[in-house]
Design an enzyme around this catalytic site. Structure first.
Site, PDB file in Angstrom:
ATOM      1  N   GLN A 279       0.703  -1.115   0.108  1.00  0.00           N
ATOM      2  CA  GLN A 279      -0.112  -0.024  -0.009  1.00  0.00           C
ATOM      3  C   GLN A 279       0.992   1.314  -0.137  1.00  0.00           C
ATOM      4  OE1 GLN A 279      -3.059  -0.395   3.145  1.00  0.00           O
ATOM      5  NE2 GLN A 279      -4.423  -1.505   1.938  1.00  0.00           N
ATOM      6  N   GLU A 363      11.812  30.064 -15.237  1.00  0.00           N
ATOM      7  CA  GLU A 363      10.645  30.751 -15.650  1.00  0.00           C
ATOM      8  C   GLU A 363       9.554  31.085 -14.287  1.00  0.00           C
ATOM      9  OE1 GLU A 363       8.661  30.538 -19.240  1.00  0.00           O
ATOM     10  OE2 GLU A 363      10.507  29.211 -20.017  1.00  0.00           O
TER      11      GLU A 363
HETATM   12  C1  LIG Z   1      18.612  25.226 -16.685  1.00  0.00           C
HETATM   13  C2  LIG Z   1      18.162  26.722 -16.727  1.00  0.00           C
HETATM   14  C3  LIG Z   1      17.645  27.206 -17.778  1.00  0.00           C
HETATM   15  C4  LIG Z   1      17.363  28.555 -17.922  1.00  0.00           C
HETATM   16  N1  LIG Z   1      17.218  29.225 -19.003  1.00  0.00           N
HETATM   17  C5  LIG Z   1      16.713  30.588 -19.225  1.00  0.00           C
HETATM   18  C6  LIG Z   1      16.728  31.386 -20.467  1.00  0.00           C
HETATM   19  O1  LIG Z   1      16.687  30.590 -21.501  1.00  0.00           O
HETATM   20  N2  LIG Z   1      16.656  32.664 -20.577  1.00  0.00           N
HETATM   21  C7  LIG Z   1      16.693  33.500 -19.569  1.00  0.00           C
HETATM   22  O2  LIG Z   1      16.576  34.596 -19.447  1.00  0.00           O
HETATM   23  N3  LIG Z   1      16.726  32.697 -18.310  1.00  0.00           N
HETATM   24  C8  LIG Z   1      16.992  31.268 -18.133  1.00  0.00           C
HETATM   25  N4  LIG Z   1      17.278  30.657 -16.874  1.00  0.00           N
HETATM   26  C9  LIG Z   1      17.379  31.531 -15.686  1.00  0.00           C
HETATM   27  C10 LIG Z   1      15.995  31.510 -14.693  1.00  0.00           C
HETATM   28  O3  LIG Z   1      14.910  32.172 -15.271  1.00  0.00           O
HETATM   29  C11 LIG Z   1      16.331  32.043 -13.402  1.00  0.00           C
HETATM   30  O4  LIG Z   1      17.467  31.340 -12.782  1.00  0.00           O
HETATM   31  C12 LIG Z   1      15.265  32.407 -12.509  1.00  0.00           C
HETATM   32  O5  LIG Z   1      14.396  33.397 -13.148  1.00  0.00           O
HETATM   33  C13 LIG Z   1      15.809  32.758 -11.229  1.00  0.00           C
HETATM   34  O6  LIG Z   1      16.630  33.787 -10.919  1.00  0.00           O
HETATM   35  P1  LIG Z   1      17.988  33.291 -10.079  1.00  0.00           P
HETATM   36  O7  LIG Z   1      18.509  32.070 -10.551  1.00  0.00           O
HETATM   37  O8  LIG Z   1      18.875  34.551 -10.508  1.00  0.00           O
HETATM   38  O9  LIG Z   1      17.610  33.267  -8.409  1.00  0.00           O
HETATM   39  P2  LIG Z   1      17.311  34.480  -7.652  1.00  0.00           P
HETATM   40  O10 LIG Z   1      16.455  35.373  -8.127  1.00  0.00           O
HETATM   41  O11 LIG Z   1      18.332  35.074  -7.283  1.00  0.00           O
HETATM   42  O12 LIG Z   1      16.712  33.813  -6.386  1.00  0.00           O
HETATM   43  C14 LIG Z   1      17.438  32.795  -5.481  1.00  0.00           C
HETATM   44  C15 LIG Z   1      16.262  32.375  -4.351  1.00  0.00           C
HETATM   45  O13 LIG Z   1      15.686  33.554  -3.711  1.00  0.00           O
HETATM   46  C16 LIG Z   1      14.142  33.245  -3.931  1.00  0.00           C
HETATM   47  N5  LIG Z   1      13.518  34.746  -4.148  1.00  0.00           N
HETATM   48  C17 LIG Z   1      13.974  35.702  -4.750  1.00  0.00           C
HETATM   49  N6  LIG Z   1      13.023  36.518  -4.722  1.00  0.00           N
HETATM   50  C18 LIG Z   1      12.164  36.342  -3.804  1.00  0.00           C
HETATM   51  C19 LIG Z   1      11.088  37.065  -3.175  1.00  0.00           C
HETATM   52  N7  LIG Z   1      10.647  38.233  -3.817  1.00  0.00           N
HETATM   53  N8  LIG Z   1      10.320  36.235  -2.293  1.00  0.00           N
HETATM   54  C20 LIG Z   1      10.611  35.225  -2.190  1.00  0.00           C
HETATM   55  N9  LIG Z   1      11.628  34.687  -2.448  1.00  0.00           N
HETATM   56  C21 LIG Z   1      12.434  34.846  -3.452  1.00  0.00           C
HETATM   57  C22 LIG Z   1      14.020  32.335  -5.023  1.00  0.00           C
HETATM   58  O14 LIG Z   1      12.756  31.842  -5.196  1.00  0.00           O
HETATM   59  C23 LIG Z   1      15.073  31.691  -5.093  1.00  0.00           C
HETATM   60  O15 LIG Z   1      14.900  30.651  -4.242  1.00  0.00           O
HETATM   61  C24 LIG Z   1      17.563  29.435 -16.797  1.00  0.00           C
HETATM   62  C25 LIG Z   1      17.824  28.752 -15.698  1.00  0.00           C
HETATM   63  C26 LIG Z   1      18.173  27.244 -15.560  1.00  0.00           C
HETATM   64  C27 LIG Z   1      18.309  26.676 -14.337  1.00  0.00           C
END
Ligand SMILES: Cc1cc2nc3c(=O)[nH]c(=O)nc-3n(C[C@H](O)[C@H](O)[C@H](O)COP(=O)(O)OP(=O)(O)OC[C@H]3O[C@@H](n4cnc5c(N)ncnc54)[C@H](O)[C@@H]3O)c2cc1C
Length: 398
Positions: A279, A363
Site C-alpha cells: 500500500q 520561468e
Molecule cells: C537550466 C536553466 C535554463 C534557463 N534558461 C533561461 C533562458 O533561456 N533565458 C533566461 O533569461 N533565463 C533562463 N534561466 C534563468 C532562470 O529564469 C533564473 O534562474 C530564475 O529566474 C531565477 O533567478 P536566479 O537564478 O537569479 O535566482 P534569484 O532570483 O537570485 O533567487 C534566489 C532564491 O531567492 C528566492 N527569491 C527571490 N526573490 C524572492 C522574493 N521576492 N520572495 C521570496 N523568495 C525570493 C528565489 O525563489 C530563489 O529561491 C534558466 C535557468 C536554468 C537553471
C-alpha cells in the site's frame, strides 16, 4: 465544456510519442552522460512541422492551436527535459513573442524562418545579478542614429550556442526601473556577440545552457520589439507562453516517472509479492497518477484561455507552479519506488529527478509563483488586456 482532444491533437500526440520512443529514448542516457545536445532532434522536429506548431501558416507555422503546443511539450519531456526546454525557448519564449509583439517586417524576417525551423531563437532576460528581480538588470542599450548599441551579459540562456536570433532585454533608461527596459532582436552574427556554455549542471545535461556576452553590439533600431520602455511587459507576456510550455512538459515528466514506476512495480518482488501490491508503494503511484490529471487540466485550461485570446497570467502561473512541483515529487518518488536501483543510471529515474529541479527554478521560481497566487487571491494583483495580445485561435488570415 469539452474535455476531449480533437482528432488532430490525438494524431500529434501519437506521432510525437512514437518519435520520442524511437529517436530520443534509446539514445538519451548516452547524450546525458556525455553532456551532448543532439541538434538533429530540432531538425527532425522542423521536418515534422513542429517547431512552429501554434504559429499561423501565413508566418511559416503549422497553424494548430495552443493546446497542441502543450501536447508537443508533454510528449517531448517524456523523452527528456532538454528537448522540451528547446521548444519552450524557441517557440514559447521567442517565436510566440514575435507573433504577439512583432511588426510585419519583424515577423517576415525573423518569425517565418523560426516557425519553419530554419533558424533557432533564444531568450535573454536573466543576468548574473538579475534573475527574479528583472528590473535589476545591468545590460544597457543606447541610441546612436538608426542603431542601438548594447553592452552587458546574460546568463543561464538556453540554446545560447545554437541560437541564430536572441531576444535581448536591456535598459534604455536606467532611471525608470521596469519602465526603462526595452526588447531587441539580436542576430548571433552581429559583431560583439559571443556565447559560452555552462558546465557542471545538476540536470538537463543533454541540453545547451550558457552565457551571452554583448560588447558594443550595434542593433538596427528597426529590431526593437514593441516600443521603447515596453520591454518588461513584453518579457512578462513571453513568460505567460514559456511557463505554459514548462507546465505542459512537467506533465510529460510525471508521466515518464509513472510509466517507469508502474513497470518496476510489476517486476520487483519483496516479501513474496510484487511491490505494487504494497500500500505505501501504491500511495506514491496514486500521487503520480492524480497529479498528472490535475496538472494536465490546469495546462489545458490555460491553453483554452490562449485560444480564446484572453489574458491567462494567473492561470498559467498556477499551472506552472503546481505541475513543476508535482513533477519534482513524481521523479523523487520514482527513484524511491526503484529503491537502490533508482539511484543509479541503470534506470532513467535518476535523470528525471536531476532534470525536474530546473523547471522549479526557471520561468519564475516556486516562490515567485507562490507569491503571485497569493497576490491574486488577496486582490493585490489583477490582469488587464495588453496593448498587443497573442492572437486567438483559430487564426484569422490577413
Ligand atoms: C537550466 C536553466 C535554463 C534557463 N534558461 C533561461 C533562458 O533561456 N533565458 C533566461 O533569461 N533565463 C533562463 N534561466 C534563468 C532562470 O529564469 C533564473 O534562474 C530564475 O529566474 C531565477 O533567478 P536566479 O537564478 O537569479 O535566482 P534569484 O532570483 O537570485 O533567487 C534566489 C532564491 O531567492 C528566492 N527569491 C527571490 N526573490 C524572492 C522574493 N521576492 N520572495 C521570496 N523568495 C525570493 C528565489 O525563489 C530563489 O529561491 C534558466 C535557468 C536554468 C537553471
Amino acid at each position: 465544456m469539452n474535455f476531449a482532444l480533437t482528432e488532430e491533437q490525438e494524431a500529434v500526440r501519437k506521432m510525437l510519442r512514437s518519435f520520442v520512443d524511437k529517436e530520443i529514448i534509446p539514445y538519451i542516457q548516452e547524450w546525458d552522460a556525455n553532456w551532448h545536445f543532439e541538434t538533429s532532434i530540432m531538425k527532425r522536429l522542423a521536418e515534422l512541422d513542429l517547431m512552429g506548431v501554434c504559429i499561423p501558416e501565413q508566418y511559416g507555422g503549422a497553424g494548430m492551436d495552443y493546446n497542441t503546443l502543450a501536447i508537443v511539450c508533454e510528449e517531448l519531456e517524456r523523452g527528456d527535459t532538454a528537448f522540451r526546454t528547446a521548444v519552450s525557448v524557441h517557440t514559447g519564449l521567442n517565436s510566440m513573442t514575435l507573433l504577439q509583439w512583432g511588426n510585419e517586417f519583424q515577423k517576415e524576417k525573423y518569425l517565418v524562418p523560426q516557425a519553419k525551423g530554419e533558424k533557432i531563437g533564444a531568450f535573454g532576460l536573466t543576468e548574473p545579478n538579475a534573475g527574479s528581480d528583472v528590473a535589476a538588470m545591468q545590460t544597457t542599450a543606447r541610441r546612436d542614429g538608426d542603431e542601438y548599441i548594447i553592452n552587458g551579459s546574460k546568463t543561464w540562456i538556453s540554446l545560447c550556442d545554437v541560437a541564430d536570433h536572441f531576444l535581448i532585454f536591456a535598459k534604455t533608461d536606467k532611471d525608470k526601473g521596469h519602465h526603462g527596459i526595452s526588447c531587441f532582436i539580436v542576430e548571433r552574427t552581429y559583431p560583439g556577440v559571443s556565447t559560452k556554455a555552462i558546465k557542471g549542471k545538476l540536470g538537463i545535461r543533454a541540453g545547451n545552457t550558457g552565457e551571452v556576452f554583448l560588447e558594443e553590439v550595434r542593433v538596427p533600431a528597426e529590431n526593437m520589439l514593441g516600443d521603447e520602455g515596453e520591454g518588461f511587459k513584453i518579457a512578462m507576456s513571453a513568460l505567460d507562453n514559456g511557463r505554459f510550455t514548462v507546465a505542459a512538459g512537467a506533465c510529460g515528466l510525471i508521466n515518464a516517472s509513472l510509466e517507469a514506476s508502474v513497470k518496476y512495480c510489476h517486476e520487483r518482488k519483496t516479501f513474496g509479492k510484487e511491490i505494487g501490491k504494497h500500500q505505501l508503494v501504491q500511495q506514491m503511484i496514486a500521487k503520480m497518477s492524480s497529479n498528472l490529471e490535475i496538472s494536465r487540466l490546469l495546462v489545458y485550461r490555460a491553453g483554452w484561455l490562449k485560444n480564446e485570446g484572453k489574458r491567462n497570467t494567473r492561470e498559467t502561473s498556477l499551472a506552472k507552479w503546481i505541475a513543476c512541483d508535482a513533477a519534482f515529487e513524481a521523479a523523487s518518488d520514482a527513484v524511491q519506488v526503484h529503491g537502490a536501483y533508482g539511484y543509479s543510471n541503470e534506470y532513467p529515474v535518476e535523470r528525471f529527478l536531476r532534470n525536474a529541479k530546473a523547471p522549479v527554478i526557471y520561468e519564475g521560481t516556486r516562490e515567485i509563483h507562490t507569491i503571485m497566487q497569493a497576490e491574486y487571491a488577496l486582490g493585490y494583483r489583477s490582469d488587464k488586456a495588453l496593448r498587443q495580445m497573442l492572437p486567438s485561435w483559430p487564426f484569422e488570415e490577413e
